[in-house]
Design a protein around this motif. Sequence first.
Motif, short mmCIF file in Angstrom:
data_model
loop_
_atom_site.label_atom_id
_atom_site.label_comp_id
_atom_site.label_asym_id
_atom_site.label_seq_id
_atom_site.Cartn_x
_atom_site.Cartn_y
_atom_site.Cartn_z
N ASP A 1 27.89 45.87 30.81
CA ASP A 1 28.80 44.94 31.42
C ASP A 1 28.80 45.26 32.76
OD1 ASP A 1 30.79 42.88 31.56
OD2 ASP A 1 32.32 44.67 31.93
N THR B 1 30.77 44.42 35.78
CA THR B 1 32.02 44.95 36.63
C THR B 1 32.73 46.19 35.80
OG1 THR B 1 32.53 42.54 37.02
CG2 THR B 1 34.02 43.97 37.63
N LYS C 1 28.54 36.56 26.47
CA LYS C 1 28.15 37.79 26.24
C LYS C 1 27.76 38.13 24.88
CE LYS C 1 30.42 39.53 30.43
NZ LYS C 1 31.57 40.36 30.87
N ASN D 1 37.69 44.01 28.34
CA ASN D 1 37.52 42.45 28.23
C ASN D 1 36.09 42.13 27.60
OD1 ASN D 1 35.77 42.73 30.10
ND2 ASN D 1 36.96 41.40 31.85
MG MG Z 1 34.23 42.88 33.17
#
Ligand code: MG
Length: 856
Positions: free
Chosen positions: A551, A553, A731, A753
């Motif tokens: 991921d 971020t 995703k 998340n």
């Molecule tokens: Mg994220």
Amino acid sequence: MAKSCCSTTEPQNPVKQTSCCSSTQVLQHETEQSEKTECCSSDATKSEAEDDCCSLTPVMANENTEKSSCCSSSVTTSNPVTISTDDCSREEFRVYGMDCPACAATIEKSLTSKENINEVHVNYSTGKMTVTSTEELEFESIQKQMKRLGFEVEPIKTNNNVKNYIIEGMDCGSCALTIENHLNTLPSVQHVQVNFSTGKMKIEHDNSPEEIVKEVSKAGFKASLITANRQSTSPTRANNQNGAVIFSGVLIALGFIGSYTGISTSLTTAMYAIAMIISGFKPVKSAYYAIRSRSLDMNVLMSAAAIGAAFLGEWLEGATVVWLFALGLNLQNRAIEKTRKSIRGLMELTPPEAWVKVGEDIIKKPVEDVSVNDVIIVKPGDRIPLDGEIIDGESSVNQAAITGESIPVDKGIGNLVYAGSINEHGSLTVNVTKLVEDTTIAKIIHLVEEAQEKKAPSEAFIDKFARIYTPVVFLLALLVMLVPPLVAFGTWEEWIYKGLMLLVIACPCALVISTPVAIVTALGNAAKHGVLIKGGTFLENAGSINAIAFDKTGTLTEGKPKVTDVVVFNDSEENLLSIARTLEEYSTHPIAKTVVQYAKEKGIQAKNGTNFRNLAGKGVQATINERTYSAGNIKLFAEIGTPMDTHLETIQRLQDEGKTIIIIGTSETILGVICVSDTIRKTTKLSIENLTKIGVKQVVMLTGDNEGTAKAIALEAGVNRHFSELLPEDKVEAIKQLQKEGYQVAMVGDGINDAPALATANLGIAMGGAGTDTAMETADIVLMADNLEQLPHTMKLSRKALRIIKQNIWFSLIVKAIALLLIFPGWLTLWIAVLSDTGAALIVILNALRLVRVKS
Ligand code: MG
Ligand code: ADP
């Protein structure tokens, strides 16, 4: 004791958690309070960010109860399935009357067909049944059904009678079984589980611990109750055994030399006999208990072989068999004790005492007597005794013991520190946040020990194999001893000797320990590097991973973006920021926090907002003065149909500069754009380089961010592929796509998340475990540090573990096969047979111990 699904700590099945606990995506204003709590708990991953988020929260009265349910719900905000936490219940039962593994399958099938029962799992070897259902279970109806099938059932109540003991003197997996079987014959024992690799016993009993210790010693082992957190094992037992082995070795040697120098046969025989009794005392005693509890373990087989040899008049052979057996076990024990101790050794990193501030004084107290909210002082150079928050002082702290990070971390007021880490310089005043038994390191040890006890798939296969192999060879041995002489083919002596050899070969010792020793060692090594692997299964999975998706971020990047530009199209900057603050105040996204912080710093107030909505992967919305405002990406504004043509060029230019843009506006017009940019972590580049070096074929970045930013970050981080503008469900699709291309995919995220993607991947890896309990519970593998530094090591370690497991399995199978084949031409002798068993086991252990030395 119905447990809600959400609080289940079983980590093997992240999919189940996701579906059970997902909360709705829409955050209505009414739910404001609980959502804020969610913000706090999810923020805990980034310990530094914790308090500014929590300060938003007006009421935190029932913080504890809120947290447990919201932790898991915050993980799964993007999952569409909505089952409230109360909808699932899980209960455990003890099942009586199962005498074969097939019974377990029968029960599972029969109960699952009942309505409102979702899942039934019956473990034949522990006699335990776990039932997950949509409603509160009715015990009577389950009992009735089980009766019909021919079994008795009893609910397992959580009680304080479950105790843990350390067992010394176990030499093989079958010893564990012998102890279990023996203790199971006692009426005061409800349940017992002995783990050979960790040397531990978990037992539920009503009688005194002394009695348990006594019963265990009857079977030939030493048990000691584990109290609190500290337990040192005494080396006395090994030394006693050493003496016996050396003494009987000397006797055998003397007898052997004597037989060539003309000493009378009766004297040498006596020497051999004494040697046999000395080193054979323990195996025979254990064999007695094994037979009584109807298990055919190696002690039974070896004792039978030795006694048989003596019976044939082969005293030297008999003595050698017993002696080699004892020697082999002794060496194995010493080797394996190393791994068993390694995890317990972690606890010794925490000092037993702390300097506690009491009024004006500073008093030294045992850590057990320090309570939460006590203030302790940690002097420069000392290890930190308990988890807590720094309230005064600054220092750099080496937390390698917990996170595996090679470089000390700078800490100051408001930062968390962990027990077991070293305060390098500067005195720290720390407000204690965890009791000694709840510290992060204590939790690591607990989780690792639990993980070590879980069986990996290859282990389950071997156990099955051994369960068939031993009785078959045993039966074969009996046939070899009886049939040929009965049909007058050869002499009794000849065939009994052959049969005895088969008995020895029937011991599957090396094979049985081939896998668990490697797994326990590897899991221990990983833990020392700040990596929690939740069980052998995941270690094996990790060993075969060849693509890793990250991921963006918070994983590749710091997750702490900074505002770079504020571009106003329409309206004043102040009004733009005020609207942005209002919208973002209810979001937990790192971008949102940055915007709020920025507005706050500029002294800009929020407006009166209602109907807050969080659109995962797109942005946020709220109603201000009866108009719906949005903050988010192009996708969001395209969806609500805002005309963007006039500003598209500016937006495109900003994106191409690698910035994440937050457009603020309504469905009619765009008011302006706020740009943020996130820096990649210092450790990211090197970690990715190392992953490529060890042969991970695809290193992929997944992000919800725009293509421009994605490209810039991908280039900087050195990933060889990226997917951008993904919604959380995309995703999952990206992971599936990689799997379709034939890769074994690991997904690395912060566990907040990206839970669905973590669950879809072949292996879910979460980061930042030290700061949050959530991450520790959701993933298959947890990196305790808030960076990727230890990921290459983890992959290297698991690959090596997989190789070693394969080597061990093949080696022990081939040695057995060779020994079996050597019988026919008559080349095998009894002592070679023993050597091939204990020797092979020793080699297997030593091979596994190579995993201790895998360095990052
Ligand atoms: Mg994220
Ligand atoms: P990732 O973690 O991969 O960056 P997310 O799904 O968290 O992806 O976010 C994807 C995109 O959605 C962000 O880049 C941003 O454009 C937008 N977004 C998400 N949440 C917000 C928010 N609270 N405010 C503004 N934009 C947001």
